[in-house]
Design a protein around this motif. Structure first.
Motif, PDB file in Angstrom:
ATOM      1  N   ILE A 131      67.876  18.805 -34.553  1.00 48.85           N
ATOM      2  CA  ILE A 131      68.763  18.097 -33.637  1.00 48.85           C
ATOM      3  C   ILE A 131      70.089  17.440 -34.235  1.00 48.85           C
ATOM      4  CG2 ILE A 131      69.190  16.540 -31.668  1.00 48.85           C
ATOM      5  CD1 ILE A 131      66.099  16.718 -31.062  1.00 48.85           C
TER       6      ILE A 131
ATOM      7  N   ILE B 181      72.159  20.210 -35.646  1.00 53.61           N
ATOM      8  CA  ILE B 181      73.110  20.918 -34.644  1.00 53.61           C
ATOM      9  C   ILE B 181      74.333  20.216 -34.265  1.00 53.61           C
ATOM     10  CG2 ILE B 181      72.866  21.806 -32.143  1.00 53.61           C
ATOM     11  CD1 ILE B 181      70.185  22.546 -32.672  1.00 53.61           C
ATOM     12  N   TYR B 182      73.884  18.999 -33.980  1.00 51.23           N
ATOM     13  CA  TYR B 182      75.109  17.838 -33.232  1.00 51.23           C
ATOM     14  C   TYR B 182      76.045  17.613 -34.485  1.00 51.23           C
ATOM     15  CZ  TYR B 182      73.102  17.603 -28.820  1.00 51.23           C
ATOM     16  OH  TYR B 182      72.585  17.850 -27.271  1.00 51.23           O
ATOM     17  N   SER B 183      75.742  17.743 -35.628  1.00 54.64           N
ATOM     18  CA  SER B 183      76.572  17.390 -36.810  1.00 54.64           C
ATOM     19  C   SER B 183      77.932  18.159 -36.764  1.00 54.64           C
ATOM     20  CB  SER B 183      76.099  18.075 -38.087  1.00 54.64           C
ATOM     21  OG  SER B 183      75.926  19.149 -38.683  1.00 54.64           O
ATOM     22  N   LYS B 184      78.004  19.246 -36.010  1.00 55.31           N
ATOM     23  CA  LYS B 184      79.323  19.804 -35.790  1.00 55.31           C
ATOM     24  C   LYS B 184      80.543  18.842 -35.172  1.00 55.31           C
ATOM     25  CE  LYS B 184      77.301  24.474 -35.534  1.00 55.31           C
ATOM     26  NZ  LYS B 184      77.207  25.637 -34.717  1.00 55.31           N
ATOM     27  N   LYS B 185      79.880  18.058 -34.500  1.00 53.65           N
ATOM     28  CA  LYS B 185      80.889  17.078 -33.800  1.00 53.65           C
ATOM     29  C   LYS B 185      81.406  16.058 -34.546  1.00 53.65           C
ATOM     30  CE  LYS B 185      78.482  18.065 -29.176  1.00 53.65           C
ATOM     31  NZ  LYS B 185      78.205  17.180 -27.877  1.00 53.65           N
TER      32      LYS B 185
END
Length: 423
Positions: free
Chosen positions: A406, A409-413
């Protein structure tokens, strides 16, 4: 080139097949051979145990050509009464014509005084009587891991397990200092980082072990939960032992969160990315410490397996003392590989600017290593969590792996500009 890769995959396949197919338990004995003066050979049955009752039972079994490897608990008294008990047991072996040998398989004086008992390493029941001038070697198809557990400094022993922790934090400090220099971070933030990580690791690991594996200590020996001592059978120093990586992970996440928000004032994911590199290297040292302590052992394995190791100093919680998988080394190797992977990605790619990506990858791989090695491990204490045939360590690893996915996945933000990393 193709032939080289083919050989590599064949060796890898053979190794994996050996790992999962060579488990075999026949008895409490292991086979070995005493080679005397490079001429005479004596086939022996090797026995070792920490349990006093099991050791006593061996006296009356009258096994011919039996070689007993003494566990340090067999000959290390904790009180005058315990010394008397040890002397009585050894007297039984002496009366039954066992030969007393030192660590070099040389006959030693069987006088049962405490200072003399410390020299005992083997007990041999055989028609072949060894002489002090004999050159004797013990040959086995497996390896025997039976080192001293530390360095004696007067009345105190500095355990190798504790030394491994010192090396882990020492190297971690050096690595983080280098990372801060690369990222242009002021060195004043290094000391509090080290302090909070040390506190989180030790406290979390200890609490995690007690909560997940030995909750009875809260009632039976409360001080041992927080201090490196035991009050059972009198007050004595034990060193730091009984540490769980899951507990350490939870507490370090908490202490690092505080450090990130209140001290260095950065996105916690930025710090987690870098602490993952440090933890991967430190984890390898901790597992080496477990190896020195003959703990976190694997399941029984065929004595002819290249992975088979006998741990004469293992505790009774693991069952019979026979060749086992060195699961500590399997984990240590995995953590070393993880460290080099993370260090490469940090140094050679832009992933360190995608806050959380390295940490997520670290979580997935670290706990995957733990998850799969657990298949080869013996249970650690009372396993209080079970699910679908998985043990406590595996069940606890799954949420961490999911969390890692998770986070990736959210590290792009949370991407940073390449010039926006200094403090």
């Amino acid at each position: 080139m193709n032939h080289i890769f083919l050989r590599f995959y064949l060796i890898l396949f053979a190794g994996i097949f050996q790992l999962f197919s060579s488990q075999n338990v026949s008895s409490a004995f292991s086979d070995g051979t005493l080679k005397i003066n490079n001429k005479e050979t004596v086939a022996v049955k090797i026995f070792a145990t920490q349990r006093t009752d099991s050791l006593i039972n061996q006296v009356s079994k009258n096994v011919n050509n039996e070689l007993i490897i003494l566990n340090e608990d067999n000959i290390t008294p904790e009180s005058a009464e315990h010394l008397s008990s040890i002397q009585n047991i050894l007297e039984s072996f002496k009366s039954n014509k066992f030969q007393f040998l030192d660590k070099d398989l040389k006959p030693v004086d069987a006088t049962l005084e405490q200072k003399n008992i410390e020299n005992f390493k083997y007990l041999l029941k055989s028609n072949t009587v060894l002489k002090p001038t004999d050159q004797v070697e013990l040959e086995t198809s497996f390896k025997i891991w039976d080192p001293v557990k530390g360095i004696k400094l007067g009345p105190v022993m500095l355990h190798f397990y504790s030394l491994m922790f010192i090396f882990a934090f020492g190297l971690g400090y050096f690595i983080m200092a280098k990372i801060f220099k690369i990222d242009g971070v002021d060195e004043k933030y290094l000391e509090p980082f080290f302090t909070w990580t040390l506190v989180g690791t030790i406290l979390g690991a200890r609490l995690g072990h007690v909560i997940f594996y030995q909750p009875e200590l809260f009632k039976e020996d409360f001080l041992s939960v927080f201090l490196p001592i035991s009050t059972k059978g009198g007050l004595h120093f034990t060193g730091f032992s009984g540490l769980a990586s899951h507990g350490a992970a939870i507490m370090v996440i908490a202490t690092t969160l505080y450090y990130s928000l209140k001290i260095i004032k950065k996105n916690p994911l930025w710090v987690y990315d870098r602490i993952g590199i440090v933890v991967a290297s430190g984890g390898a040292f901790v597992r080496m410490g477990n190896f020195f302590n003959s703990e976190i052992l694997g399941k029984p394995v065929d004595p002819n397996s290249p992975f088979a190791i006998l741990f004469p100093q293992q505790s009774s919680e693991y069952g019979v003392t026979i060749p086992r998988y060195p699961t500590q080394l399997f984990e240590a190797f995995g953590y070393v590989c993880l460290f080099f992977l993370l260090w490469f990605l940090y140094k050679k790619t832009d992933k360190k600017y995608q806050q959380g990506w390295l940490f997520g990858l670290f979580f997935i791989i670290l706990w995957a290593i733990r998850f799969f090695v657990e298949f080869l491990k013996e249970p650690q204490g009372d396993e209080i969590i079970h699910f679908a045939g998985l043990n406590t360590g595996q069940v606890l690893s799954i949420p961490f792996m999911v969390a890692g996915l998770i986070i990736m996945i959210y590290s792009k933000k949370f991407k940073l500009p390449k010039e926006g990393t200094t403090v």
